[in-house]
Design a protein around this motif. Structure first.
Motif, PDB file in Angstrom:
ATOM      1  N   ALA A 174       0.825  -1.205   0.000  1.00  7.98           N
ATOM      2  CA  ALA A 174       0.000   0.000   0.000  1.00  7.98           C
ATOM      3  C   ALA A 174       0.862   1.259   0.000  1.00  7.98           C
ATOM      4  N   LEU A 175       1.952   1.230   0.784  1.00  9.99           N
ATOM      5  CA  LEU A 175       2.826   2.399   0.829  1.00  9.99           C
ATOM      6  C   LEU A 175       3.559   2.576  -0.495  1.00  9.99           C
ATOM      7  N   VAL A 176       3.980   1.479  -1.089  1.00 10.67           N
ATOM      8  CA  VAL A 176       4.632   1.554  -2.402  1.00 10.67           C
ATOM      9  C   VAL A 176       3.699   2.205  -3.421  1.00 10.67           C
ATOM     10  N   GLU A 177       2.443   1.803  -3.414  1.00 13.49           N
ATOM     11  CA  GLU A 177       1.473   2.361  -4.357  1.00 13.49           C
ATOM     12  C   GLU A 177       1.251   3.847  -4.100  1.00 13.49           C
ATOM     13  N   LYS A 178       1.197   4.226  -2.824  1.00 17.92           N
ATOM     14  CA  LYS A 178       0.977   5.637  -2.509  1.00 17.92           C
ATOM     15  C   LYS A 178       2.170   6.485  -2.937  1.00 17.92           C
ATOM     16  N   ILE A 179       3.365   5.989  -2.689  1.00 14.64           N
ATOM     17  CA  ILE A 179       4.558   6.719  -3.119  1.00 14.64           C
ATOM     18  C   ILE A 179       4.592   6.838  -4.637  1.00 14.64           C
ATOM     19  N   ALA A 180       4.235   5.760  -5.331  1.00 11.00           N
ATOM     20  CA  ALA A 180       4.218   5.780  -6.798  1.00 11.00           C
ATOM     21  C   ALA A 180       3.241   6.823  -7.313  1.00 11.00           C
ATOM     22  N   ARG A 181       2.083   6.926  -6.676  1.00  8.22           N
ATOM     23  CA  ARG A 181       1.094   7.932  -7.097  1.00  8.22           C
ATOM     24  C   ARG A 181       1.634   9.338  -6.872  1.00  8.22           C
ATOM     25  N   SER A 182       2.364   9.518  -5.782  1.00  2.00           N
ATOM     26  CA  SER A 182       2.931  10.839  -5.491  1.00  2.00           C
ATOM     27  C   SER A 182       4.040  11.210  -6.464  1.00  2.00           C
ATOM     28  N   LEU A 183       4.748  10.187  -6.941  1.00  2.00           N
ATOM     29  CA  LEU A 183       5.843  10.437  -7.880  1.00  2.00           C
ATOM     30  C   LEU A 183       5.363  10.619  -9.314  1.00  2.00           C
ATOM     31  N   ALA A 184       4.169  10.103  -9.614  1.00  2.00           N
ATOM     32  CA  ALA A 184       3.670  10.098 -10.990  1.00  2.00           C
ATOM     33  C   ALA A 184       3.689  11.474 -11.657  1.00  2.00           C
ATOM     34  N   PRO A 185       3.231  12.531 -10.989  1.00  2.00           N
ATOM     35  CA  PRO A 185       3.263  13.844 -11.652  1.00  2.00           C
ATOM     36  C   PRO A 185       4.661  14.284 -12.045  1.00  2.00           C
ATOM     37  N   LEU A 186       5.658  13.867 -11.276  1.00  2.00           N
ATOM     38  CA  LEU A 186       7.030  14.262 -11.574  1.00  2.00           C
ATOM     39  C   LEU A 186       7.571  13.561 -12.809  1.00  2.00           C
ATOM     40  N   THR A 187       7.095  12.348 -13.080  1.00  2.00           N
ATOM     41  CA  THR A 187       7.587  11.604 -14.241  1.00  2.00           C
ATOM     42  C   THR A 187       7.132  12.232 -15.554  1.00  2.00           C
ATOM     43  N   SER A 188       6.108  13.072 -15.484  1.00  2.00           N
ATOM     44  CA  SER A 188       5.603  13.702 -16.703  1.00  2.00           C
ATOM     45  C   SER A 188       6.226  15.066 -16.961  1.00  2.00           C
ATOM     46  N   ILE A 189       7.139  15.476 -16.064  1.00  2.00           N
ATOM     47  CA  ILE A 189       7.797  16.767 -16.241  1.00  2.00           C
ATOM     48  C   ILE A 189       8.699  16.726 -17.471  1.00  2.00           C
ATOM     49  N   ASN A 190       8.573  17.740 -18.318  1.00  2.28           N
ATOM     50  CA  ASN A 190       9.464  17.823 -19.474  1.00  2.28           C
ATOM     51  C   ASN A 190      10.888  18.093 -18.989  1.00  2.28           C
ATOM     52  N   LYS A 191      11.846  17.578 -19.737  1.00  2.00           N
ATOM     53  CA  LYS A 191      13.238  17.763 -19.338  1.00  2.00           C
ATOM     54  C   LYS A 191      13.549  19.243 -19.223  1.00  2.00           C
ATOM     55  N   SER A 192      14.051  19.624 -18.072  1.00  2.00           N
ATOM     56  CA  SER A 192      14.338  21.026 -17.800  1.00  2.00           C
ATOM     57  C   SER A 192      15.641  21.441 -18.470  1.00  2.00           C
ATOM     58  N   SER A 193      15.732  22.738 -18.751  1.00  2.00           N
ATOM     59  CA  SER A 193      16.988  23.260 -19.288  1.00  2.00           C
ATOM     60  C   SER A 193      17.967  23.558 -18.158  1.00  2.00           C
ATOM     61  N   ALA A 194      17.514  23.370 -16.914  1.00  2.00           N
ATOM     62  CA  ALA A 194      18.367  23.676 -15.771  1.00  2.00           C
ATOM     63  C   ALA A 194      19.505  22.665 -15.645  1.00  2.00           C
ATOM     64  N   THR A 195      20.699  23.175 -15.413  1.00  2.00           N
ATOM     65  CA  THR A 195      21.851  22.315 -15.154  1.00  2.00           C
ATOM     66  C   THR A 195      22.254  22.496 -13.697  1.00  2.00           C
TER      67      THR A 195
END
Length: 318
Positions: A174-195
């Motif tokens: 259950a905790l793994v699933e919750k963490i995965a849901r929290s991380l999901a929005p970050l996986t859709s972030i376009n690659k930043s130009s920030a170095t």
């Protein structure tokens, strides 16, 4: 091995001992992502939230001492803080303040642990000295060793290992699933130009290292869509920071640990280190500091950290 045990200077878990030894020998509070005093954006343990679950599951253990990096925080996030009778000094989630720290600095004291009569001690490769671990085994205390984790992807395995060790696999899932849901929005972030360059600093010991592949920070940086410049120039977790090592990377942002920044005299001291003054990061005083025990904890606080770090990167680039 983590940074906690090298040269008796460890103040947080998270660095590979071999790489740091080699390099050593070779030589926020974030509120709305606003800049804080001293031109540094900081993220502290009080700023992040913890992913938590609570299932009607009974733990198989009743007196647990969690010494592996992040394991006490995972047990708490699973809903079983009540079984914790001891933790290591690097587990800094405020929710754990009532759980005694049972290490001396970052060293295991067998007598102190034996006196607490635990039915389980959770360790990883960073926990030592070995003589203390052997003393616990001689006292017939059950010891479970879990793998160290150096990337965001490894959180799933660490959570499952801890959950299994205390007999609550369903809560672990259950905790793994919750963490995965929290991380999901970050996986859709376009690659930043920030170095971004991650620097491990211990000014009192004249240790100034540039993080590379496998430092752990490389995974954190890439998870928010930014580019870890250290990984572009170093295939090892850490290399000594020199003008030459920084010449070709020219980061826009410097990522450091809070105690490390303090050890070099704050932002001004940081920007005076070899090669840094000429970078875009120095010119704009673009520095992000994260609490030492938080940055590389890789656990239930990591999704919240990544969200705040992503916001901070956007802020310091303005």
């Amino acid at each position: 091995m983590s940074a906690d045990h090298l040269l008796v200077i460890w103040e947080t878990k998270g660095m590979r001992k071999g790489a740091l030894v080699w390099c050593a020998l070779g030589l926020l509070f974030l509120t709305g992502c606003a800049r804080s005093a001293g031109d540094v954006t900081t993220i502290s343990v009080k700023d992040v939230s913890t992913s938590r679950v609570s299932l009607a599951e009974k733990a198989a253990k009743s007196r647990v001492i969690a010494l592996a990096n992040g394991s006490a925080e995972i047990i708490d996030a699973l809903g079983f803080k009540s079984i914790l009778v001891g933790r290591d000094i690097a587990s800094t989630d405020p929710a754990l303040e009532s759980v005694p720290i049972v290490t001396s600095g970052h060293q295991v004291v067998a007598e102190k642990i034996i006196a607490l009569n635990p039915d389980l001690v959770i360790i990883d490769a960073s926990v030592g000295p070995i003589q203390a671990i052997e003393a616990l085994r001689a006292a017939k205390i059950e010891i479970v060793t879990i793998d160290e984790v150096w990337n965001v992807e490894g959180i799933t395995g660490k959570v499952k290992s801890v959950a299994t060790s205390i007999g609550v696999p369903l809560s672990g899932e259950a905790l793994v699933e919750k963490i995965a849901r929290s991380l999901a929005p970050l996986t859709s972030i376009n690659k930043s130009s920030a170095t971004v360059a991650f620097l491990y600093l211990r000014g009192g010991n004249s240790i100034y290292l540039l993080g590379g592949k496998g430092s752990g920070a490389d995974s954190i940086i890439s998870s928010i869509g930014a580019t870890d410049v250290g990984s572009q120039v170093s295939s090892t977790p850490f290399t000594a920071l020199t003008s030459e090592s920084f010449a070709s990377v020219n980061p826009q942002i410097l990522l450091v640990m809070s105690k490390g920044l303090e050890s070099v005299g704050g932002v001004d001291g940081l920007l005076a280190l070899p090669g840094i003054a000429q970078t875009d990061a120095a010119k704009h005083r673009a520095v992000i500091a994260v609490d030492d025990s938080l940055l590389l904890s890789f656990g239930p606080r990591t999704p919240s950290l990544l969200t705040l770090l992503n916001q901070a990167v956007g802020e310091v680039k303005k």
